[in-house]
Design a protein around this motif. Sequence first.
Motif, PDB file in Angstrom:
ATOM      1  N   TYR A  19       0.415  11.711  11.424  1.00  6.36           N
ATOM      2  CA  TYR A  19      -0.465  10.914  10.578  1.00  6.36           C
ATOM      3  C   TYR A  19      -0.765   9.608  11.309  1.00  6.36           C
ATOM      4  O   TYR A  19       0.150   8.921  11.780  1.00  6.36           O
ATOM      5  N   ARG A  20      -2.045   9.285  11.383  1.00  8.80           N
ATOM      6  CA  ARG A  20      -2.478   8.037  12.022  1.00  8.80           C
ATOM      7  C   ARG A  20      -3.011   7.088  10.957  1.00  8.80           C
ATOM      8  O   ARG A  20      -4.029   7.365  10.301  1.00  8.80           O
ATOM      9  N   LEU A  21      -2.304   5.980  10.757  1.00  6.09           N
ATOM     10  CA  LEU A  21      -2.749   4.943   9.839  1.00  6.09           C
ATOM     11  C   LEU A  21      -3.434   3.863  10.665  1.00  6.09           C
ATOM     12  O   LEU A  21      -2.790   3.170  11.458  1.00  6.09           O
ATOM     13  N   ALA A  22      -4.741   3.740  10.508  1.00  2.00           N
ATOM     14  CA  ALA A  22      -5.508   2.790  11.309  1.00  2.00           C
ATOM     15  C   ALA A  22      -5.133   1.353  10.944  1.00  2.00           C
ATOM     16  O   ALA A  22      -4.891   1.028   9.770  1.00  2.00           O
ATOM     17  N   TRP A  52       1.764   5.409  13.655  1.00  2.00           N
ATOM     18  CA  TRP A  52       1.819   6.861  13.798  1.00  2.00           C
ATOM     19  C   TRP A  52       3.093   7.394  13.144  1.00  2.00           C
ATOM     20  O   TRP A  52       4.179   6.865  13.383  1.00  2.00           O
ATOM     21  N   PHE A  53       2.941   8.444  12.344  1.00  2.00           N
ATOM     22  CA  PHE A  53       4.056   9.013  11.598  1.00  2.00           C
ATOM     23  C   PHE A  53       4.210  10.496  11.928  1.00  2.00           C
ATOM     24  O   PHE A  53       3.211  11.216  12.078  1.00  2.00           O
ATOM     25  N   ARG A 100       0.843  -1.192   0.000  1.00  2.00           N
ATOM     26  CA  ARG A 100       0.000   0.000   0.000  1.00  2.00           C
ATOM     27  C   ARG A 100       0.882   1.246   0.000  1.00  2.00           C
ATOM     28  O   ARG A 100       1.950   1.256   0.625  1.00  2.00           O
ATOM     29  N   THR A 101       0.437   2.271  -0.685  1.00  2.90           N
ATOM     30  CA  THR A 101       1.072   3.584  -0.640  1.00  2.90           C
ATOM     31  C   THR A 101      -0.015   4.615  -0.374  1.00  2.90           C
ATOM     32  O   THR A 101      -1.059   4.612  -1.037  1.00  2.90           O
ATOM     33  N   TYR A 102       0.233   5.471   0.603  1.00  2.00           N
ATOM     34  CA  TYR A 102      -0.712   6.532   0.954  1.00  2.00           C
ATOM     35  C   TYR A 102      -0.035   7.870   0.695  1.00  2.00           C
ATOM     36  O   TYR A 102       0.963   8.208   1.346  1.00  2.00           O
ATOM     37  N   ALA A 103      -0.535   8.633  -0.242  1.00  2.00           N
ATOM     38  CA  ALA A 103      -0.006   9.962  -0.519  1.00  2.00           C
ATOM     39  C   ALA A 103      -0.670  10.950   0.436  1.00  2.00           C
ATOM     40  O   ALA A 103      -1.846  11.281   0.278  1.00  2.00           O
ATOM     41  N   VAL A 104       0.068  11.407   1.449  1.00  2.00           N
ATOM     42  CA  VAL A 104      -0.503  12.294   2.460  1.00  2.00           C
ATOM     43  C   VAL A 104      -0.109  13.749   2.231  1.00  2.00           C
ATOM     44  O   VAL A 104      -0.591  14.642   2.928  1.00  2.00           O
ATOM     45  N   GLY A 105       0.764  13.994   1.277  1.00  2.00           N
ATOM     46  CA  GLY A 105       1.140  15.369   0.966  1.00  2.00           C
ATOM     47  C   GLY A 105       2.080  16.000   1.963  1.00  2.00           C
ATOM     48  O   GLY A 105       2.292  17.216   1.940  1.00  2.00           O
ATOM     49  N   GLY A 106       2.661  15.206   2.846  1.00  2.00           N
ATOM     50  CA  GLY A 106       3.573  15.769   3.836  1.00  2.00           C
ATOM     51  C   GLY A 106       4.863  16.253   3.199  1.00  2.00           C
ATOM     52  O   GLY A 106       5.331  15.709   2.196  1.00  2.00           O
ATOM     53  N   ALA A 107       5.445  17.305   3.789  1.00  2.00           N
ATOM     54  CA  ALA A 107       6.690  17.836   3.260  1.00  2.00           C
ATOM     55  C   ALA A 107       7.875  16.939   3.601  1.00  2.00           C
ATOM     56  O   ALA A 107       8.834  16.845   2.839  1.00  2.00           O
ATOM     57  N   PHE A 108       7.846  16.296   4.767  1.00  2.00           N
ATOM     58  CA  PHE A 108       8.895  15.350   5.142  1.00  2.00           C
ATOM     59  C   PHE A 108       8.324  14.386   6.172  1.00  2.00           C
ATOM     60  O   PHE A 108       8.316  14.665   7.369  1.00  2.00           O
ATOM     61  N   VAL A 109       7.823  13.248   5.699  1.00  2.00           N
ATOM     62  CA  VAL A 109       7.284  12.221   6.593  1.00  2.00           C
ATOM     63  C   VAL A 109       8.481  11.472   7.168  1.00  2.00           C
ATOM     64  O   VAL A 109       9.205  10.790   6.454  1.00  2.00           O
ATOM     65  N   THR A 137      -5.597   9.386   8.854  1.00  4.18           N
ATOM     66  CA  THR A 137      -6.144  10.664   9.298  1.00  4.18           C
ATOM     67  C   THR A 137      -5.016  11.530   9.844  1.00  4.18           C
ATOM     68  O   THR A 137      -3.998  11.027  10.316  1.00  4.18           O
ATOM     69  N   ASP A 138      -5.219  12.850   9.781  1.00  2.34           N
ATOM     70  CA  ASP A 138      -4.280  13.805  10.357  1.00  2.34           C
ATOM     71  C   ASP A 138      -4.675  14.111  11.791  1.00  2.34           C
ATOM     72  O   ASP A 138      -5.861  14.246  12.107  1.00  2.34           O
ATOM     73  N   VAL A 139      -3.671  14.245  12.657  1.00 10.09           N
ATOM     74  CA  VAL A 139      -3.899  14.678  14.035  1.00 10.09           C
ATOM     75  C   VAL A 139      -3.073  15.931  14.261  1.00 10.09           C
ATOM     76  O   VAL A 139      -1.844  15.857  14.396  1.00 10.09           O
ATOM     77  N   PRO A 140      -3.695  17.130  14.277  1.00  7.60           N
ATOM     78  CA  PRO A 140      -2.942  18.370  14.495  1.00  7.60           C
ATOM     79  C   PRO A 140      -2.337  18.406  15.890  1.00  7.60           C
ATOM     80  O   PRO A 140      -2.934  17.929  16.862  1.00  7.60           O
ATOM     81  N   LEU A 141      -1.146  18.981  15.995  1.00 11.35           N
ATOM     82  CA  LEU A 141      -0.453  19.085  17.274  1.00 11.35           C
ATOM     83  C   LEU A 141      -0.708  20.452  17.894  1.00 11.35           C
ATOM     84  O   LEU A 141      -0.632  21.482  17.218  1.00 11.35           O
TER      85      LEU A 141
END
Length: 317
Positions: free
Chosen positions: A159-162, A149-150, A129-138, A173-177
Motif C-alpha cells: 500500500y502506497r500512502l502518498a 509504504w505498507f 486519519r484512518t484509511y480502511a484498505v481491507g488488508g488481511a494483515f497490514v 493506492t495498491d501496488v501489486p507484487l
Amino acid sequence: MALEDRSFARRRLLTSAAAAGGAALLGGTAHAAEPRKKAWPDRFPLPDGFQPEGIAIGSAPFAYFGSLANGAIYRASLATGRGSVISEGPGAGHPAVGLKIDRHGRLFVSGGVGGDLRVVDSRSGRTERTYAVGGAFVNDVILTPRAAWFTDSFAPRLYRLALDRHGRPGAVTDVPLGGDWQQGPDFTANGIERTPDGSALLVVNVFVGGGTLMRVDPRTGTATAVDLGGAVIPNGDGLLLLGRVLYVVQQQLNLIDVFRLNAAGTRGTAIARITDPRFRIPTTAAAWGDRLYLPNARFDVEPTPGTDYDAVAVPQV
C-alpha cells in the motif's frame, strides 16, 4: 479460529531512523548520533499486557511502541526508561503493528488484522486519519520523501500512502507484487525498508527459499531476490537500514543478522550476528546514538493482562 487469532498464531509458527545518503525516489535523512549519558538504561519496562510489536524513534530521544492488544501507543524516554500511553488506540481487533515517525511528529501505523492504515499525532495522541484498505494483515511501514509504504502479509501487494512536500498524507493506492515474488499459503510479507541509494524498496518474504529479502521496484511492484550470499532469513521481521548496513531482526530466533549492502540493494554480505540473553522474541528495531532499541514481543507465551513486557538496547555494529 478467528482471523485475528489465526494471524497471530501463524506469526508464532512462522517465527519458531532512517539511513543517511538516500537519493531521489526513496531517500531519507538520519539524525546524527547524539551524546548519550552512561546512565541511560539499556532495558526498561513496558506496560503489563501491552503486547508490543513496532517501535519508532524520531529526532528526539523518545521511543514509541505500538500495541497488538488494542492499537495503543506508548512513549518512553530513552534517558530514563519511563513513559506513558499517549494514545489509547481504537480497541481490540485494531492493533498497532509497524510504526514510523516523521519529522513533523506524525506516527504512521500499520493496522494489522484491522485492515487499515492510521496517522497519529505523537504530541496529542489524536488519530488524524484512518484509511480502511481491507488488508488481511497490514504489517510494517517505511517512510520515503513522497510516500509511506505498507506491507500486507496475506496478499501480494504493497500500500502506497502518498505524502505531499510537507509530509501530509493524501490518497492510498495498491501496488501489486510480481517478478520473483511468490505468495505463500498465508503469512508471507513482513518488514520493509529502502535500498541505500533510495531507488527501491526491500521487503522480507518468509516463504520464498526459506526466507528471502526482496528488492521491489516501487513503480511496477516487480520483485527481485537480493543475493545475500546464501544466507536466509526464515524469521525475518523488522528491517533497519543505517547507511549501507541492514539489520534484520529474526524474532523467534532471538537474534539480529547484519548485512552490508551495495548501493542498489541487489547484493548483501553477512557481517555480524547480534545475540543477547535479554532477547525475548524481539520484533523490530530503531536507532538512537550508537544503540539499537527493540521491543520484546514474547510471542512464545499466551498474552494476558498481567504478562510483562520490556524493551532492550544493544550496541550497533
